[in-house]
Scaffold this active site. Structure first.
Site, PDB file in Angstrom:
ATOM      1  N   CYS A  82      47.626  39.312  40.594  1.00  0.00           N
ATOM      2  CA  CYS A  82      48.042  38.617  39.371  1.00  0.00           C
ATOM      3  C   CYS A  82      48.604  39.615  38.345  1.00  0.00           C
ATOM      4  CB  CYS A  82      46.863  37.809  38.811  1.00  0.00           C
ATOM      5  SG  CYS A  82      47.368  36.636  37.568  1.00  0.00           S
ATOM      6  N   HIS A 169      44.847  34.596  43.331  1.00  0.00           N
ATOM      7  CA  HIS A 169      43.529  35.245  43.316  1.00  0.00           C
ATOM      8  C   HIS A 169      42.841  35.050  44.671  1.00  0.00           C
ATOM      9  CE1 HIS A 169      43.162  36.335  39.050  1.00  0.00           C
ATOM     10  NE2 HIS A 169      44.000  35.341  38.872  1.00  0.00           N
ATOM     11  N   GLU A 171      40.103  36.287  45.578  1.00  0.00           N
ATOM     12  CA  GLU A 171      38.646  36.434  45.475  1.00  0.00           C
ATOM     13  C   GLU A 171      37.923  35.121  45.188  1.00  0.00           C
ATOM     14  OE1 GLU A 171      40.954  37.544  43.478  1.00  0.00           O
ATOM     15  OE2 GLU A 171      40.429  37.428  41.364  1.00  0.00           O
ATOM     16  N   ASP A 227      14.716  41.050  39.069  1.00  0.00           N
ATOM     17  CA  ASP A 227      15.529  42.213  38.721  1.00  0.00           C
ATOM     18  C   ASP A 227      14.681  43.446  38.428  1.00  0.00           C
ATOM     19  OD1 ASP A 227      17.303  40.181  38.843  1.00  0.00           O
ATOM     20  OD2 ASP A 227      17.744  40.115  36.695  1.00  0.00           O
TER      21      ASP A 227
END
Ligand code: XMP
Length: 512
Positions: A82, A169, A171, A227
């Site tokens: 892009c 895109h 992805e 996390d």
């Protein structure tokens, strides 16, 4: 042999992190750096291939971020996506203009020429676009590879160099051949070796942590969430006892949560862990407070106070470790997000500067599910790694209104039954987050032969990707019936159970 590295130059597209993730999914390690990084910084990373991301900017405007033009002379295989397409054309002598028809959404691409980037992709294929500018004329040395009905140059390649540009895109999931295109770039064009996995990540991260920390000491606030638990295990592998974990037990955790973390990380794995029992202190500060935001502020403030006090007792500490994830990095970087998206580890946000601590953030390139995979690679058990998200203020925002200690106990028991039934029915892993909420409302019931007048408990289960939007999980009726019946019968103080069937928006996931 050092592992191959794909360096992603980030020009601010909301999808940059997704590119990194797709590349890693294909078995090649990738990292993101600012698109405007200087050539020396890029060279220092020794990338084997480079991807230029998209951007909300317009390449022909003065303020648009530009890559160091020297990257093109490096001759490394390059993929421009892009804006990465447009800015490359501009820097190499092509022409970029505002598009007559901006394209947002799925477009049909037609291949005009052959390119190894599209090996295995049909001549006509659909892919997702989001652009307001377009290339009007290619720079010398470039050939057109595809067009769409609105965009004459929708893909291009360099005649002699391994440079490829695409306007779509690859992805995003709306580009069905996106993964094939990325795979072609990595393996057919850049000829990289795949096979990268979380085990490699562990090895590299351990080396990097050791390099950063030297023989210093690191402090980590352990919440019991995924996390911080994974970050702690990773750091422990790297520096052993020089990692000190502090778990502030504010009394607002789920049933047996603090104990479980202590057993699993402290006892079984030998982490240097201190559990601070601050229950009374938190309850006292929260006494009589019913406003949710006030509750959050009090908890955040107390958390820092207790944590800081503990840290002072420890003596020499130079680093503070945080389980910051990639989406948190993005979130913190973009202003305007409300307190509801602030994660628990941000509770110690003010600390590093005040205590002059340097930050160690070994998970900052990863997404939540990658962190879970990392946790598994470190040998952590599923009940820690696959835990649902849990808010920093804990059960304080699930006992609605004023918090009494016995209400917290009631909620803990009900919540544990709900989670137990979800696990038993194999639904725990199929819902994103599930929990119970105790309402400050009493209703009439009948228990045995006696009239009861007790509280209402709400069950909530949601499907979500990132917590920003959510829909209620269609749990089987039999599961809900069993959970409700058990809760109303086994938990004292509750005689009615309801199930929340609202989505976010207009509701939020938590009730407060
Ligand atoms: P809401 O209720 O805003 O929640 O739809 C979205 C996600 O964020 C969690 N949440 C919090 N997490 N501190 C946190 O660390 C908070 O104050 C907080 N409030 C909500 C919530 O559990 C859900 O996963």
């Amino acid at each position: 042999m050092p592992r191959p590295l794909v360096l992603i130059l980030d020009f601010g597209s909301q999808y940059t992190q997704l590119i990194a993730r797709r590349v890693r999914e294909l078995g090649v390690y990738s990292e993101i750096i600012p698109g405007t990084a200087k050539l020396a910084a890029i060279r220092a990373k020794k990338p084997d291939a480079i991807i230029l991301s998209g951007s909300p900017a317009s390449g022909y405007r003065a303020a648009a971020p530009q890559p160091d033009a020297g990257i093109y002379a490096m001759g490394k295989p390059m993929l421009g996506i892009c804006y990465g397409f447009q800015v490359t054309q501009q820097l190499m002598g092509g022409e970029v203009h505002k598009a007559k028809h901006a394209e947002y959404g799925v477009a049909t691409f037609v291949q005009d020429g052959k390119s190894p980037l599209f090996a295995g992709v049909p001549k006509r294929f659909r892919a997702w676009m989001s652009h307001g500018d377009e290339v009007k004329a290619l720079a010398p040395g470039w050939v057109k590879v595809a067009h769409t009905s609105n965009c004459a140059f929708a893909a291009a390649r360099h005649r002699t160099l391994p440079f490829h540009l695409i306007q779509f895109h690859p992805e995003v999931v709306h580009s069905p051949y996106g993964k094939q295109v990325l795979s072609n770039f990595l393996f057919k064009i850049a000829k990289l070796e795949g096979g990268w996995s979380m085990q490699h990540f562990v090895r590299d991260a351990v080396r990097e942590i050791r390099a950063q920390v030297g023989d210093g000491h690191v402090l980590l606030g352990l919440s019991g969430g995924v996390d911080s638990t994974v970050a702690a295990s990773l750091l422990h592998r790297a520096i052993g006892d020089r990692l000190v974990c502090v778990l502030v037990d504010h009394g607002l955790m789920r049933l047996n949560e603090a104990e479980e973390v202590r057993r699993e990380l402290g006892e079984k794995r030998g982490l240097n862990l201190r559990v601070v029992n601050a229950r009374e202190r938190f309850l006292k500060k929260l006494a009589g407070v019913s406003d949710p935001e006030k509750k959050r502020k009090i908890i955040g403030h107390e958390f820092i106070a207790v944590f800081e006090r503990e840290a002072k007792k420890l003596g020499k500490i130079e680093f503070l470790a945080q389980g910051t994830l990639y989406p948190d990095v993005i979130e913190s970087a973009s202003a305007g997000h409300g307190a509801q998206v602030i994660k628990s580890h941000h509770n110690v946000g003010g600390l590093p500067a005040r205590m002059k601590l340097a930050l160690v953030e070994p998970l900052k390139w990863l997404f939540k599910d990658e962190v879970r995979e990392l946790g598994r690679a470190l040998g952590l058990p599923s009940h820690l790694v696959d835990r649902h998200p849990f808010p920093g203020p804990g059960l304080a925002v699930r006992v609605l209104g004023v918090i009494e200690e016995h209400d917290l106990d009631t909620l803990r028991q009900a919540d544990a039954i709900f989670l137990e039934e979800l696990r038993r029915a194999k639904w725990y892993g199929r819902t994103w987050q599930a929990f119970a909420v105790l309402l400050p409302v009493r209703t009439v019931g009948v228990k045995g032969d006696e009239r009861s007048y007790e509280k209402v408990l709400a069950l909530r289960a949601v499907d979500s990707v990132d917590g920003m939007t959510a829909d209620w999980t269609r749990l089987p009726h039999a599961l809900l019936a069993r959970a409700a019946s058990r809760i109303a019968n086994e938990v004292r103080g509750v005689n009615r159970v309801v199930f929340d069937v609202t989505s976010k928006p207009p509701s939020t996931i938590e009730w407060e």
